[in-house]
Design a protein around this motif. Structure first.
Motif, PDB file in Angstrom:
ATOM      1  N   PHE A 138      -4.744  -7.270   1.092  1.00  0.00           N
ATOM      2  CA  PHE A 138      -4.167  -7.593  -0.050  1.00  0.00           C
ATOM      3  C   PHE A 138      -3.306  -6.525  -0.501  1.00  0.00           C
ATOM      4  O   PHE A 138      -3.903  -5.517  -1.151  1.00  0.00           O
ATOM      5  CB  PHE A 138      -5.361  -8.153  -0.902  1.00  0.00           C
ATOM      6  CG  PHE A 138      -5.956  -9.469  -0.592  1.00  0.00           C
ATOM      7  CD1 PHE A 138      -5.429 -10.646  -0.918  1.00  0.00           C
ATOM      8  CD2 PHE A 138      -6.876  -9.436   0.336  1.00  0.00           C
ATOM      9  CE1 PHE A 138      -6.187 -12.043  -0.821  1.00  0.00           C
ATOM     10  CE2 PHE A 138      -7.369 -10.575   0.640  1.00  0.00           C
ATOM     11  CZ  PHE A 138      -7.029 -11.843   0.193  1.00  0.00           C
ATOM     12  N   ALA A 139      -2.076  -6.838  -0.697  1.00  0.00           N
ATOM     13  CA  ALA A 139      -1.021  -5.645  -1.459  1.00  0.00           C
ATOM     14  C   ALA A 139      -0.836  -6.581  -2.851  1.00  0.00           C
ATOM     15  O   ALA A 139       0.067  -7.049  -3.322  1.00  0.00           O
ATOM     16  CB  ALA A 139       0.066  -5.586  -0.893  1.00  0.00           C
ATOM     17  N   ALA A 140      -2.017  -6.596  -3.597  1.00  0.00           N
ATOM     18  CA  ALA A 140      -2.089  -7.221  -4.756  1.00  0.00           C
ATOM     19  C   ALA A 140      -3.284  -6.994  -5.377  1.00  0.00           C
ATOM     20  O   ALA A 140      -4.112  -6.338  -5.011  1.00  0.00           O
ATOM     21  CB  ALA A 140      -2.221  -8.670  -4.588  1.00  0.00           C
ATOM     22  N   VAL A 141      -3.259  -7.263  -6.790  1.00  0.00           N
ATOM     23  CA  VAL A 141      -4.623  -7.317  -7.467  1.00  0.00           C
ATOM     24  C   VAL A 141      -4.910  -8.763  -7.660  1.00  0.00           C
ATOM     25  O   VAL A 141      -4.491  -9.384  -8.439  1.00  0.00           O
ATOM     26  CB  VAL A 141      -4.464  -6.766  -8.897  1.00  0.00           C
ATOM     27  CG1 VAL A 141      -5.756  -6.709  -9.647  1.00  0.00           C
ATOM     28  CG2 VAL A 141      -3.887  -5.334  -8.798  1.00  0.00           C
ATOM     29  N   LEU A 146      -4.401   3.734  -3.018  1.00  0.00           N
ATOM     30  CA  LEU A 146      -3.949   3.900  -4.299  1.00  0.00           C
ATOM     31  C   LEU A 146      -3.075   4.855  -4.615  1.00  0.00           C
ATOM     32  O   LEU A 146      -2.660   5.708  -4.024  1.00  0.00           O
ATOM     33  CB  LEU A 146      -5.242   3.821  -5.321  1.00  0.00           C
ATOM     34  CG  LEU A 146      -6.301   2.850  -4.994  1.00  0.00           C
ATOM     35  CD1 LEU A 146      -7.755   3.409  -5.643  1.00  0.00           C
ATOM     36  CD2 LEU A 146      -6.059   1.532  -5.559  1.00  0.00           C
ATOM     37  N   ASP A 147      -2.478   4.842  -5.967  1.00  0.00           N
ATOM     38  CA  ASP A 147      -1.533   5.989  -6.573  1.00  0.00           C
ATOM     39  C   ASP A 147      -1.988   5.965  -7.766  1.00  0.00           C
ATOM     40  O   ASP A 147      -3.136   5.300  -8.305  1.00  0.00           O
ATOM     41  CB  ASP A 147      -0.302   5.420  -6.211  1.00  0.00           C
ATOM     42  CG  ASP A 147       0.211   4.290  -6.884  1.00  0.00           C
ATOM     43  OD1 ASP A 147      -0.427   3.530  -7.733  1.00  0.00           O
ATOM     44  OD2 ASP A 147       1.545   3.586  -6.383  1.00  0.00           O
ATOM     45  N   ARG A 168       1.199   0.403  -2.190  1.00  0.00           N
ATOM     46  CA  ARG A 168       0.355   0.935  -3.069  1.00  0.00           C
ATOM     47  C   ARG A 168       0.680   0.413  -4.241  1.00  0.00           C
ATOM     48  O   ARG A 168       1.748   0.167  -4.803  1.00  0.00           O
ATOM     49  CB  ARG A 168       0.390   2.361  -3.183  1.00  0.00           C
ATOM     50  CG  ARG A 168       0.151   3.238  -1.597  1.00  0.00           C
ATOM     51  CD  ARG A 168       0.613   4.621  -2.183  1.00  0.00           C
ATOM     52  NE  ARG A 168       0.324   5.425  -0.871  1.00  0.00           N
ATOM     53  CZ  ARG A 168      -0.774   6.262  -0.771  1.00  0.00           C
ATOM     54  NH1 ARG A 168      -1.759   6.300  -1.663  1.00  0.00           N
ATOM     55  NH2 ARG A 168      -1.091   7.008   0.566  1.00  0.00           N
ATOM     56  N   PRO A 169      -0.404  -0.585  -4.719  1.00  0.00           N
ATOM     57  CA  PRO A 169      -1.702  -0.488  -4.423  1.00  0.00           C
ATOM     58  C   PRO A 169      -2.098  -1.652  -3.500  1.00  0.00           C
ATOM     59  O   PRO A 169      -1.398  -2.527  -3.509  1.00  0.00           O
ATOM     60  CB  PRO A 169      -2.708  -0.759  -5.818  1.00  0.00           C
ATOM     61  CG  PRO A 169      -1.591  -1.544  -6.430  1.00  0.00           C
ATOM     62  CD  PRO A 169      -0.276  -1.059  -6.411  1.00  0.00           C
ATOM     63  N   SER A 170      -3.120  -1.192  -2.423  1.00  0.00           N
ATOM     64  CA  SER A 170      -3.475  -2.499  -1.699  1.00  0.00           C
ATOM     65  C   SER A 170      -4.719  -2.111  -1.112  1.00  0.00           C
ATOM     66  O   SER A 170      -5.519  -0.998  -1.406  1.00  0.00           O
ATOM     67  CB  SER A 170      -2.549  -2.751  -0.295  1.00  0.00           C
ATOM     68  OG  SER A 170      -2.547  -1.464   0.268  1.00  0.00           O
ATOM     69  N   PHE A 171      -5.501  -2.879  -0.487  1.00  0.00           N
ATOM     70  CA  PHE A 171      -6.744  -2.702   0.035  1.00  0.00           C
ATOM     71  C   PHE A 171      -6.925  -3.739   1.397  1.00  0.00           C
ATOM     72  O   PHE A 171      -6.759  -4.834   1.429  1.00  0.00           O
ATOM     73  CB  PHE A 171      -8.003  -3.022  -0.730  1.00  0.00           C
ATOM     74  CG  PHE A 171      -8.117  -4.443  -1.211  1.00  0.00           C
ATOM     75  CD1 PHE A 171      -9.145  -5.348  -0.548  1.00  0.00           C
ATOM     76  CD2 PHE A 171      -7.384  -5.034  -2.354  1.00  0.00           C
ATOM     77  CE1 PHE A 171      -9.399  -6.640  -0.934  1.00  0.00           C
ATOM     78  CE2 PHE A 171      -7.405  -6.375  -2.581  1.00  0.00           C
ATOM     79  CZ  PHE A 171      -8.559  -7.363  -2.046  1.00  0.00           C
ATOM     80  N   GLU A 185      -6.131  -0.770 -12.066  1.00  0.00           N
ATOM     81  CA  GLU A 185      -6.659  -2.134 -12.276  1.00  0.00           C
ATOM     82  C   GLU A 185      -7.354  -2.626 -10.967  1.00  0.00           C
ATOM     83  O   GLU A 185      -8.649  -3.256 -11.185  1.00  0.00           O
ATOM     84  CB  GLU A 185      -5.599  -3.362 -12.655  1.00  0.00           C
ATOM     85  CG  GLU A 185      -6.159  -4.554 -12.954  1.00  0.00           C
ATOM     86  CD  GLU A 185      -4.874  -5.389 -13.435  1.00  0.00           C
ATOM     87  OE1 GLU A 185      -5.184  -6.559 -13.878  1.00  0.00           O
ATOM     88  OE2 GLU A 185      -3.682  -5.074 -13.191  1.00  0.00           O
ATOM     89  N   LEU A 186      -6.731  -2.417  -9.933  1.00  0.00           N
ATOM     90  CA  LEU A 186      -7.538  -2.590  -8.639  1.00  0.00           C
ATOM     91  C   LEU A 186      -8.846  -2.084  -8.220  1.00  0.00           C
ATOM     92  O   LEU A 186      -9.608  -2.574  -7.833  1.00  0.00           O
ATOM     93  CB  LEU A 186      -6.450  -2.516  -7.381  1.00  0.00           C
ATOM     94  CG  LEU A 186      -6.818  -2.756  -5.928  1.00  0.00           C
ATOM     95  CD1 LEU A 186      -7.092  -4.336  -5.653  1.00  0.00           C
ATOM     96  CD2 LEU A 186      -5.878  -2.667  -4.947  1.00  0.00           C
TER      97      LEU A 186
END
Length: 538
Positions: free
Chosen positions: A78-81, A27-28, A62-65, A35-36
């Motif tokens: 997922f580089a997304a929300v 995250l940043d 960033r953001p990703s998870f 939101e993510l």
């Protein structure tokens, strides 16, 4: 972020998670990261200890998870929300990672697990794209079941700079090991066929060995699905061969005029069609295209349908329900810049043109609706219509003309899509009233000029009119005995889902009437006891 009802549904889904895993977030301080984080914290809380969240990720985007089990798999990020159309993709990825079995044909799952080589996929999508989830879910599943597959799902609207640098102009777009691998909608089976070079030959051999059908339907849209249901309910051996089950319905965003269904969307409607067809035990052959219709004298008394992979299916009767596709402009530059600025789905690709200038070609309902939709995303929309007036409904035209960032040009003949070799840079058109030619500087062209029937493969075999539509009578008979047709590929007027479905049912009833009056070919026998063939699948 998720309302109470959606949280309750998500919590119920997460009860199917059987083995623990982690979500590793990178995250940043951006709003999208916040939101993510909120979404991932909600998932952690609702999972009741089975899913844990870490925020010490070191991914590039960033953001990703990432989703990680204790053994270090899967290689899925997922580089997304992932909300909107991709929320289902997220839920399925969580369930699959947690040990819940996917609803996938066993042979496709085995093929996915056995896939050789290292595959690093990057899937560019947009949250408003209804064509993207199939591709996202297929490649997410590959990463979950095969440790040699790495999949990263990227929201193009969230990573606009990367989209620009990598020249992504349409979604879904799949890169494999850094090279373009696939563009557009695709099923797991279709992607596996491209990855597994021996799959086509194996599939052809299996299909060629199938017993003859009583009714074989070519096409899996509303007409084909209705025909399949009506035929199977007669207790006869029924098959459907389709390039993409659901057909063009999959590309329809909102359906609000199908009687008894107040509102739905194309992918949901297509899934419902498929579920009902499978409910009746129809042999559904997806991901295959028809190449030729063969006369009975060439196939032992049966009508033959030869597929692109070389296999020939046999049937006592055939129903053609191949539908239609988007009509091309057929001007210089259109093919060259397809998916590089030339697009056909504003809902899918519109977010990639945020803040840019685009054109919409076509003044019917689809064109005007596209222009209205795009006006909320892009800097400016120019709509070009060949005729003197827009053909769309008055309420749509009024809405369009009220928008400050839309220009409407009538009597405008598109002459050329211009570009710099990499992407679209402009469009040249002729003012039909004055004869003068003009050029518009822009970055995107959305083509919305109607449909053309998918009937070229029937040239010289079936009577068609000058538009390529199959000529049918009131009962769906074509010029060839035992061959019927229904839906958008025929001369029946008004190309609507409800009309196509009715015509499909009619064609199936006509085919059944033909079968009970026609002897079975002597070269082979079709089982008289078809009870097992229409039984519900286990």
């Amino acid at each position: 972020m998720l309302d109470a009802q959606l949280q309750t549904q998500l919590q119920n889904y997460l009860t199917y998670v059987k083995q623990p895993f982690e979500l590793v977030a990178t995250l940043d301080d951006s709003a999208s990261s916040r939101e993510l984080l909120e979404l991932l914290q909600t998932i952690e809380r609702l999972s009741e200890g089975k899913i844990t969240l870490r925020t010490d990720g070191t991914a590039v985007r960033r953001p990703s998870f990432a989703i990680r089990r204790p053994d270090g798999t899967p290689n899925l990020t997922f580089a997304a929300v992932p909300l909107g159309h991709e929320f289902t993709s997220l839920v399925l990825a969580l369930l699959w990672a947690g040990g819940h079995p996917p609803k996938v044909a066993p042979e496709a799952l085995a093929q996915a697990r056995a896939l050789d080589g290292e595959h690093h996929f990057e899937v560019f999508m947009s949250l408003s794209c209804h064509n993207c989830p199939d591709v996202v879910q297929a490649l997410a599943l590959l990463a979950i079941v095969n440790p040699r597959v790495h999949t990263t799902v990227i929201d193009g609207a969230l990573f606009q700079q990367e989209v620009e640098q990598r020249n992504v102009m349409a979604v879904p777009l799949v890169l494999r090991n850094g090279e373009v691998f696939h563009s557009g909608r695709a099923s797991l089976e279709e992607l596996l066929a491209k990855l597994d070079t021996g799959a086509a030959a194996r599939a052809a051999a299996q299909l060629a060995a199938k017993e003859p059908f009583d009714v074989l339907i070519v096409g899996g849209g509303p007409a084909g699905a209705a025909a399949a249901v009506y035929a199977a309910r007669k207790g006869i051996r029924t098959g459907v061969v389709a390039q993409r089950f659901g057909g063009q319905v999959n590309d329809t965003l909102a359906i609000e005029n199908y009687i008894s269904v107040l509102e739905t969307d194309g992918p949901k409607f297509a899934a419902a069609l498929e579920a009902q067809v499978r409910h009746y035990g129809v042999d559904l052959i997806n991901g295959q295209s028809a190449a030729a219709l063969l006369p009975p004298e060439a196939v032992g008394g049966y009508v033959g349908v030869r597929l692109d992979n070389g296999a020939t299916l046999r049937a006592r009767s055939v129903i053609l329900a191949t539908g239609a596709r988007w009509r091309n402009l057929n001007v210089p530059g259109e093919a060259e810049y397809k998916n590089r600025g030339v697009a056909y789905c504003p809902h899918c690709d519109g977010p990639l043109f945020k803040g840019k200038r685009v054109a919409v070609i076509g003044g019917g309902n689809s064109g005007v609706e596209a222009a209205i939709d795009l006006a909320g995303i892009v800097q400016h929309v120019t709509l070009l219509e060949y005729a003197e007036q827009l053909k769309a409904d008055a309420v749509l035209v009024d809405k369009l003309r009220s928008l400050p960032n839309v220009t409407v040009l009538t009597q405008a003949q598109t002459l050329e899509v211009q570009g710099d070799g990499q992407r679209v840079t402009g469009l040249r058109y002729r003012d039909r009233a004055s004869g003068a030619e003009h050029t518009i500087a822009l970055e995107g062209v959305f083509v919305q000029i109607g449909l053309v029937p998918n009937t070229e493969w029937l040239d010289g075999v079936i009577e068609r009119n000058r538009f390529g539509e199959i000529v049918v009578d009131a009962k769906g008979h074509t010029s060839v005995p035992g061959v019927f047709a229904a839906g958008d590929c025929t001369t029946v007027p008004y190309k609507q889902i409800v009309i196509a479905a009715g015509e499909g049912a009619k064609a199936a009833l006509s085919a059944f009437d033909y079968l009970i009056r026609t002897p079975v070919p002597s070269s082979a026998a079709v089982s008289a006891n078809t009870e097992a063939e229409v039984a519900l699948p286990a």
